[in-house]
Write an enzyme that holds these catalytic residues in place. Structure first.
Site, PDB file in Angstrom:
ATOM      1  CG  ASP A   1      -0.515   8.494   0.480  1.00 59.33           C
ATOM      2  OD1 ASP A   1      -0.607   7.577  -0.351  1.00 59.33           O
ATOM      3  OD2 ASP A   1      -0.082   8.338   1.637  1.00 59.33           O
ATOM      4  CG  LEU A   2      -6.337   8.170   3.020  1.00 62.43           C
ATOM      5  CD1 LEU A   2      -7.361   7.093   3.366  1.00 62.43           C
ATOM      6  CD2 LEU A   2      -6.905   9.547   3.305  1.00 62.43           C
TER       7      LEU A   2
ATOM      8  CG  ASP B   1      -3.195   5.014   1.276  1.00 65.71           C
ATOM      9  OD1 ASP B   1      -2.585   4.823   0.202  1.00 65.71           O
ATOM     10  OD2 ASP B   1      -2.613   5.227   2.361  1.00 65.71           O
TER      11      ASP B   1
END
Length: 228
Positions: A116-117, A159
């Protein structure tokens, strides 16, 4: 006619001669003009003489390249993320199910990296979704370079990304891949005149339980990411 085309003809042609009934076959050959495949559909029918005996085979050929390309395009769209070209959730789930089936025959470990960004929403809010999309495309390229050739990189949406490693990995290899993922996403991303310093949270799930389901594995990997 190419050797491959002749091979494609041989079996149905012999069958037509044996059963005295029409058959059809599809095959592809390389188009030497552009190096791409051309697809053909051929109908083979027995040719009878006056006595009714089969004396040969009549063929009717149709170029179906455009149809095949359209089918392949639709199949690709159904299984891949339209923005990054990575596998989507459907293809990832299919690959997970295949890996679990192999685990039942040969006990090995399966590894999922859930990525996960961090603070990606800020990029969209500050610079717009077009820039955000460009960053996601670059992230996808970086992830593919960071993993092994047989590993699958998928985008679940937004993301969130997943890396599936369904070949045997030692604990050391798991750590090495995780480190590469974190390091590659820590590198600056540039879009035009704007440079972003990225980071990501990575959760790791390792299992050798072949009775697990794909639908159960992904939430566990997601949970591992939140713990990270």
């Amino acid at each position: 006619m190419s050797e491959r085309a002749l091979q494609a003809y041989e079996a149905p042609m012999n069958l037509v001669l044996d059963i005295c009934a029409p058959e059809d076959v599809e095959f592809s050959v390389v188009n030497w003009a552009n190096g791409e495949n051309s697809w053909f559909h051929v109908v083979l029918s027995p040719a009878h003489e006056a006595s009714g005996a089969v004396v040969g085979v009549l063929t009717s050929m149709r170029d179906i390249t455009a149809i095949k390309l359209a089918e392949l395009s639709l199949a690709h769209q159904a299984m891949h993320d339209p923005l990054t070209g990575l596998a989507n959730r459907h293809l990832l789930t299919d690959r997970l199910n295949q890996a679990l089936a192999r685990m039942q025959r040969s006990p090995v470990s399966l590894v999922l990296f859930f990525i996960d960004l961090d603070y990606f929403k800020d990029i969209n809010d500050t610079h717009g979704h077009e820039v955000g999309d460009n960053v996601l495309i670059e992230v996808a390229l970086h992830l593919k370079l960071a993993v092994r050739r047989d590993d699958m990189v998928a985008r679940l949406g937004g993301d969130e990304f997943v890396v599936l490693c369904d070949r045997v990995m030692t604990n050391e290899e798991v750590q090495q891949v995780a480190d590469r993922l974190v390091c590659t996403l820590a590198e600056p991303f540039t879009d035009g005149t704007v440079t972003f310093q990225m980071s990501a949270s990575v959760g790791v799930l390792v299992t050798n339980d072949a009775q697990m389901s794909a639908s159960a594995l992904l939430p566990r990997a997601d949970s591992a990411m939140y713990q990270a």
